[in-house]
Design a protein around this motif. Sequence first.
Motif, PDB file in Angstrom:
ATOM      1  N   MET A  27       0.824  -1.220   0.000  1.00 40.67           N
ATOM      2  CA  MET A  27       0.000   0.000   0.000  1.00 40.67           C
ATOM      3  C   MET A  27       0.855   1.266   0.000  1.00 40.67           C
ATOM      4  SD  MET A  27      -3.023  -1.180  -0.282  1.00 40.67           S
ATOM      5  CE  MET A  27      -4.220   0.105   0.058  1.00 40.67           C
ATOM      6  N   ILE A  29       1.686   4.780  -1.149  1.00 40.03           N
ATOM      7  CA  ILE A  29       0.909   5.872  -1.722  1.00 40.03           C
ATOM      8  C   ILE A  29       1.673   6.531  -2.872  1.00 40.03           C
ATOM      9  CG2 ILE A  29       1.708   7.754  -0.189  1.00 40.03           C
ATOM     10  CD1 ILE A  29      -1.362   8.414   0.093  1.00 40.03           C
ATOM     11  N   PHE A  45      -0.535   0.254  -4.718  1.00 35.83           N
ATOM     12  CA  PHE A  45      -1.603  -0.001  -3.749  1.00 35.83           C
ATOM     13  C   PHE A  45      -2.786  -0.700  -4.398  1.00 35.83           C
ATOM     14  CE2 PHE A  45      -4.225   3.473  -5.334  1.00 35.83           C
ATOM     15  CZ  PHE A  45      -3.303   4.359  -5.835  1.00 35.83           C
ATOM     16  N   GLN A  47      -6.363  -1.114  -5.606  1.00 32.98           N
ATOM     17  CA  GLN A  47      -7.363  -0.144  -6.042  1.00 32.98           C
ATOM     18  C   GLN A  47      -8.773  -0.648  -5.832  1.00 32.98           C
ATOM     19  OE1 GLN A  47      -6.179   0.826 -10.116  1.00 32.98           O
ATOM     20  NE2 GLN A  47      -5.637   2.836  -9.365  1.00 32.98           N
ATOM     21  N   GLU A  48      -8.922  -1.950  -5.967  1.00 35.63           N
ATOM     22  CA  GLU A  48     -10.278  -2.462  -5.916  1.00 35.63           C
ATOM     23  C   GLU A  48     -10.319  -3.830  -5.253  1.00 35.63           C
ATOM     24  OE1 GLU A  48     -12.147  -2.288  -9.734  1.00 35.63           O
ATOM     25  OE2 GLU A  48     -13.954  -3.227  -8.948  1.00 35.63           O
ATOM     26  N   LEU A  62     -13.314   0.467  -3.209  1.00 36.29           N
ATOM     27  CA  LEU A  62     -12.304   1.196  -3.960  1.00 36.29           C
ATOM     28  C   LEU A  62     -11.359   1.811  -2.939  1.00 36.29           C
ATOM     29  CD1 LEU A  62     -14.815   2.963  -6.350  1.00 36.29           C
ATOM     30  CD2 LEU A  62     -13.328   1.047  -6.944  1.00 36.29           C
ATOM     31  N   PHE A  63     -10.074   1.556  -3.112  1.00 31.87           N
ATOM     32  CA  PHE A  63      -9.088   2.049  -2.156  1.00 31.87           C
ATOM     33  C   PHE A  63      -8.186   3.086  -2.808  1.00 31.87           C
ATOM     34  CE2 PHE A  63      -8.613  -1.973   0.752  1.00 31.87           C
ATOM     35  CZ  PHE A  63      -9.895  -1.754   1.223  1.00 31.87           C
ATOM     36  N   SER A  64      -7.663   3.975  -1.983  1.00 35.82           N
ATOM     37  CA  SER A  64      -6.564   4.829  -2.428  1.00 35.82           C
ATOM     38  C   SER A  64      -5.338   4.355  -1.651  1.00 35.82           C
ATOM     39  CB  SER A  64      -6.854   6.294  -2.109  1.00 35.82           C
ATOM     40  OG  SER A  64      -6.708   6.516  -0.720  1.00 35.82           O
ATOM     41  N   GLY A  65      -4.225   5.027  -1.847  1.00 33.52           N
ATOM     42  CA  GLY A  65      -3.029   4.667  -1.093  1.00 33.52           C
ATOM     43  C   GLY A  65      -3.140   5.083   0.370  1.00 33.52           C
ATOM     44  N   GLY A  66      -4.257   5.678   0.737  1.00 35.25           N
ATOM     45  CA  GLY A  66      -4.468   6.117   2.112  1.00 35.25           C
ATOM     46  C   GLY A  66      -4.969   5.033   3.036  1.00 35.25           C
ATOM     47  N   VAL A  67      -5.138   3.845   2.487  1.00 31.47           N
ATOM     48  CA  VAL A  67      -5.500   2.717   3.333  1.00 31.47           C
ATOM     49  C   VAL A  67      -4.196   2.108   3.858  1.00 31.47           C
ATOM     50  CG1 VAL A  67      -6.590   0.428   3.342  1.00 31.47           C
ATOM     51  CG2 VAL A  67      -7.638   2.290   2.062  1.00 31.47           C
TER      52      VAL A  67
END
Lengths: 105, 160
Positions: A27, A29, A45, A47-48, A62-67
């Motif tokens: 992950m 970012i 990271f 994404q899905e 849906l993920f960003s690099g903030g997870v």
Amino acid sequence: MAKKSIKIRAKEKGGVVTVKSLMTHPMQIGGQKDKKTGKPIPAHFIQEVNCEANGKNVMSALFSGGVSKNPYLSFKFSGAKKGDMMKLSWVDNQGNTDSAEAKIG
Amino acid sequence: MEMNMKRRIFVKGSVAAGALGVAVGAGLLTPKAVLAAWPKEAFEAKKVADALSALYGTGDTTESGDIKIKAPDIAENGAVVPITVTVSTDMAGVESISIIAANNPAPLVASFNMGEGAMGFVSTRIKMGKTGDVIAVVKSGGKLQSNRKEVKVTIGGCGG
């Protein structure tokens, strides 16, 4: 990718299935620099994340690099019973993918 | 030597066929599942309102007590902040839940699209750059509702 990047635990109680899962993933970012080499760290990271139970899509995240690194994901759904199979899969921004199946207990 | 022997046998065997048949494993390659439009714009937005309008088409949300956010008051490690969003069963038809860390460089952290039978509940762990509100935005019945909770992020783990 490394084998078995996904751990799933799914439990049914009173008609509601609670799913807890852990995925192994850096992950990153992106945009930061490696402290030792000074080279930029590329973004990497998930994404899905898709979850299916009995062939039906239950949830897609849906993920960003903030997870956080090695993402933890928990959710609940109804409409499945003990012994049913559920499947979880992810795709990251570099096109890697992995999936795992688990029996609902 | 062994290689040569095998080659001899192979060549003999092939003579009858006249030419080497090349097996093409075309059927093995299936097109990769296309990413279901990862909303790049929403995830790269620098402001909460921009992220919401990119994701939902509007930045307007109504505060709702039906959305509960469970998060630590003080997070000693901003790299791992556990967040749980629970939507009251009073709110019918939850379509999606988004988790936003208002003061992150890219505030939109994750968005969950609920499918068939999914309940209004998600739990995950997020990164937080600094102290700020964690906002949960829930879409149900075409409307956006939200709630927020402040999480203090301390670096160094002194608890201050």
